[in-house]
Design a protein around this motif. Structure first.
Motif, PDB file in Angstrom:
ATOM      1  N   LEU A  59      -3.922  -3.949  -1.961  1.00  0.00           N
ATOM      2  CA  LEU A  59      -4.686  -3.939  -3.250  1.00  0.00           C
ATOM      3  C   LEU A  59      -5.842  -4.611  -3.468  1.00  0.00           C
ATOM      4  CD1 LEU A  59      -1.182  -4.906  -5.653  1.00  0.00           C
ATOM      5  CD2 LEU A  59      -2.438  -2.793  -5.041  1.00  0.00           C
ATOM      6  N   LEU A  60      -5.886  -5.611  -2.564  1.00  0.00           N
ATOM      7  CA  LEU A  60      -7.470  -6.428  -2.447  1.00  0.00           C
ATOM      8  C   LEU A  60      -8.383  -5.272  -1.941  1.00  0.00           C
ATOM      9  CD1 LEU A  60      -6.074  -9.817  -0.898  1.00  0.00           C
ATOM     10  CD2 LEU A  60      -7.452  -9.557  -2.845  1.00  0.00           C
ATOM     11  N   ASP A  61      -8.183  -4.670  -0.998  1.00  0.00           N
ATOM     12  CA  ASP A  61      -8.924  -3.639  -0.398  1.00  0.00           C
ATOM     13  C   ASP A  61      -9.366  -2.466  -1.737  1.00  0.00           C
ATOM     14  OD1 ASP A  61     -10.424  -2.741   1.972  1.00  0.00           O
ATOM     15  OD2 ASP A  61      -9.680  -0.912   1.139  1.00  0.00           O
ATOM     16  N   SER A  62      -8.421  -1.983  -2.180  1.00  0.00           N
ATOM     17  CA  SER A  62      -8.707  -0.962  -3.182  1.00  0.00           C
ATOM     18  C   SER A  62      -9.265  -1.710  -4.580  1.00  0.00           C
ATOM     19  CB  SER A  62      -7.370  -0.540  -3.947  1.00  0.00           C
ATOM     20  OG  SER A  62      -6.623   0.155  -2.888  1.00  0.00           O
ATOM     21  N   ALA A  89      -2.079   5.616  -9.028  1.00  0.00           N
ATOM     22  CA  ALA A  89      -2.530   5.904  -7.621  1.00  0.00           C
ATOM     23  C   ALA A  89      -2.936   4.922  -6.705  1.00  0.00           C
ATOM     24  CB  ALA A  89      -3.779   6.756  -7.722  1.00  0.00           C
ATOM     25  N   MET A  90      -3.440   3.753  -7.073  1.00  0.00           N
ATOM     26  CA  MET A  90      -3.691   2.714  -6.274  1.00  0.00           C
ATOM     27  C   MET A  90      -2.269   1.959  -5.757  1.00  0.00           C
ATOM     28  SD  MET A  90      -5.552  -0.835  -7.255  1.00  0.00           S
ATOM     29  CE  MET A  90      -4.208  -1.665  -8.126  1.00  0.00           C
ATOM     30  N   GLN A  91      -1.152   1.882  -6.574  1.00  0.00           N
ATOM     31  CA  GLN A  91       0.070   1.632  -6.170  1.00  0.00           C
ATOM     32  C   GLN A  91       0.541   2.589  -5.340  1.00  0.00           C
ATOM     33  OE1 GLN A  91       0.753  -1.291  -6.497  1.00  0.00           O
ATOM     34  NE2 GLN A  91       0.561  -2.169  -8.743  1.00  0.00           N
ATOM     35  N   ALA A  92       0.374   3.705  -5.570  1.00  0.00           N
ATOM     36  CA  ALA A  92       1.084   4.695  -4.505  1.00  0.00           C
ATOM     37  C   ALA A  92       0.621   4.646  -3.183  1.00  0.00           C
ATOM     38  CB  ALA A  92       0.834   5.959  -5.185  1.00  0.00           C
ATOM     39  N   ALA A 173       4.116  -9.312  -9.065  1.00  0.00           N
ATOM     40  CA  ALA A 173       2.609  -9.058  -9.608  1.00  0.00           C
ATOM     41  C   ALA A 173       1.966  -8.074  -8.575  1.00  0.00           C
ATOM     42  CB  ALA A 173       2.124 -10.588  -9.031  1.00  0.00           C
ATOM     43  N   LEU A 174       2.588  -7.599  -7.688  1.00  0.00           N
ATOM     44  CA  LEU A 174       2.221  -6.448  -6.643  1.00  0.00           C
ATOM     45  C   LEU A 174       2.599  -5.273  -7.540  1.00  0.00           C
ATOM     46  CD1 LEU A 174       3.188  -7.763  -3.252  1.00  0.00           C
ATOM     47  CD2 LEU A 174       0.968  -7.433  -4.037  1.00  0.00           C
TER      48      LEU A 174
END
Ligand code: FAD
Ligand code: NAD
Length: 477
Positions: A59-62, A89-92, A173-174
């Motif tokens: 998530l930090l990278d996205s 999509a980020m979560q996927a 939170a993730l």
């Protein structure tokens, strides 16, 4: 007849799985008991791979890419159309990264002949292990050696009891499926800053409430001060000395009451993350007659080679003293496997790196200036900024600095502290230097490639003696 193994590892996180694999490489018959279900499926990899290091870094990278596209690309002359984030999509993508890595551990177990027992393990007296499978009957296993590697879980505080999808811990939170408008975070530690950054970069207004007055007290003071400045500019509203006294969840919002030196306050948020530390997970992990003892902070008591008070039983990782870090758990796992295999092994606890994966990253190894002084060591220090480093400027990523702490009498390096681009990688140069007992002069005499970020390491070493080239310094000698 009861199953019998040379080694039974309870817990398949980074500590447990590395111990299991290394022991199998050494020829032992190994079982690893892991009870975790991740998104409904049995999963190896522990906190780190499932709900810790890896998903948070994905998530930090996205979000760093998103933030850079919105705020950073124009400086390079790149114009983009409207930039949007698809959180689902980020979560996927994050879930795919996690799935690939946890599946990889299962493959490594297969390849090395480690038996994965899916369910809960409990150490009994006499090095027997009670195994409660996810499905099926309880059995007792005979083990020559046992490693307890059951890790840690988030600390809960009564003033902020969790409420599904509203008041959450790091795991919750993730999983946010949309960007909260106002996000509260309790605790300005590693998780608070990393996950606060994730959602702040996507546009959330983030307020971080930290009970103590000091910011990042484990870091060198100069680094902590710089971090506070940079993260503040990025929009993290970090309030020190703010003690939460109560929370009230109503509908889709949560009201947080807190007290600081100016009195009582309250703030309303769409989501609240509680990130006030983690505790070792010992619940039901060993029977009262197993002989395992806890230390005063309720970690499993071990010596400096992870031996518990029971012969043949070891404990590693977040379950025992020392920093709660995946690489520390892994090295302890490897060390214990080697010891059981009859080899010499030791972890050097003085060179364990800390990294906070904000942007810029914050990383350190060895002693801070304050720590060295408090130990009565006569020190010298040197610091050099990324702001005049060619590569950092070429990348438009030039915040922060490298700082060295060294023994004034012997020139020996004592610590390295970095805030800046790639700090988490750059700091390994300090770790290797400390391991080899390097002096500052050793680093001064080495040739660093140009143009690289690592040149700041060279200049920081030179600056310890007032010899940095790309800054005006009065020569000390
Ligand atoms: P764990 O990874 O916690 O694994 C223990 C396993 O044991 C768990 O899977 C659990 O299900 C299992 N278990 C427990 N009891 C039993 C039982 N009775 N029977 C069977 N199985 C059992 N560290 C870093 O170094 N870098 C990072 O970037 C980083 N980021 C993080 C981000 C977040 C959000 C969090 C929460 C943590 C992060 N950490 C990071 C810390 C890191 O995850 C831990 O230090 C590491 O996972 C500890 O490894 P471990 O093997 O000791 O325990
Ligand atoms: P932490 O110990 O880093 O920070 C917790 C913070 O919460 C502290 O600053 C503490 O003063 C504050 N706090 C405690 N009680 C409070 C209260 N009632 N109100 C307000 N503030 C309060 O813990 P964490 O951030 O929860 O992380 C847990 C562990 O996970 C850490 O030990 C860390 O090593 C590990 N972790 C590591 C990484 C990494 O290596 N990059 C990332 C995430 C987590």
């Amino acid at each position: 007849m009861a199953q019998s193994f040379d080694l039974v590892v309870i817990g398949g996180g980074p500590g447990g799985y590395e111990a299991a694999i290394r022991a199998a490489q050494l020829g032992m018959k190994v079982a690893c008991i892991e009870k975790r279900l991740h998104k409904g499926k049995p999963a190896l990899g522990g906190t780190c791979l499932n709900v810790g290091c890896i998903p948070s870094k994905a998530l930090l990278d996205s979000t760093h890419r998103f933030h850079d596209a919105v705020h950073g690309l124009s400086a390079h002359g790149i114009t983009v159309g409207e930039v949007a984030i698809d959180v689902k999509a980020m979560q996927a993508r994050k879930d795919t990264v996690v799935g690939n890595l946890t599946g990889g551990i299962a493959q490594l177990f297969k390849g090395n002949g480690v038996t994965w027992l899916q369910g809960s393990g409990k150490l009994l007296a006499g090095r027997k292990v009670e195994f409660t499978p996810l499905e099926g009957a309880v059995e007792t296993i005979d083990a020559q050696h046992v490693i307890l590697a059951t890790g840690s879980v988030p600390v809960n505080i009564p003033v902020a009891a969790l409420v599904e999808d509203l008041i959450v811990d790091s795991t919750g939170a993730l999983e946010f499926q949309s960007v909260p408008k106002r996000l509260g975070v309790i605790g300005a530690g590693v998780i608070g800053l990393e996950l606060g950054s994730v959602w702040s970069r996507l546009g959330a207004e983030v307020v971080v409430l930290e009970a103590v007055d000091a910011f990042l007290p484990a870091c060198d003071k100069a680094v902590a001060k710089e971090a506070m400045k940079i993260l503040g500019k990025q929009g993290l509203d970090i309030r020190l000395g703010a003690r939460v006294t109560g929370t009230e969840a109503k509908g889709k919002s949560v009201t947080v009451k807190f007290a600081d030196k100016d009195g009582e306050h309250s703030e309303v948020f769409d989501k609240l993350i509680v990130a006030v530390g983690r505790r070792p997970f010992t619940d039901g992990v060993f029977s009262t007659d197993s002989g395992i003892t806890l230390d005063e902070r309720r970690f499993v008591h071990v010596d400096n080679q992870c031996r518990t008070s029971v012969p043949g039983v070891y404990a590693i990782g977040d379950l025992v003293r020392g920093p709660m870090l995946a690489h520390k758990a892994m090295e302890e796992g490897m060390m214990v496997a080697e010891l059981i295999g009859g080899h010499h092994a030791q972890v050097n606890y003085d060179t364990i790196i800390g990294v906070i994966y904000t942007h810029p990253e914050i990383a350190w190894v060895g002693k801070t200036e304050e720590q060295a002084k408090s130990e009565g060591i006569d020190i010298k220090t040197g610091q050099f900024a990324f702001a005049v480093n060619g590569r950092a400027l070429a990348s438009n990523d030039a915040q922060g600095f490298v700082k060295f702490v060294a023994d004034a009498a012997t020139d020996r390096l004592l610590g390295m502290h970095v805030i800046g681009p790639g700090a988490g990688d750059i700091v390994h140069q300090g770790m290797i230097s400390l391991e080899f007992g390097a002096s500052v002069e050793d680093l001064q005499l080495m040739t660093f490639a140009h143009p690289t970020l690592s040149e700041v390491v060279h200049e920081a070493a030179l600056s310890v003696d007032g010899r940095a080239i790309h800054a005006v310094q009065r020569k000390k000698k």
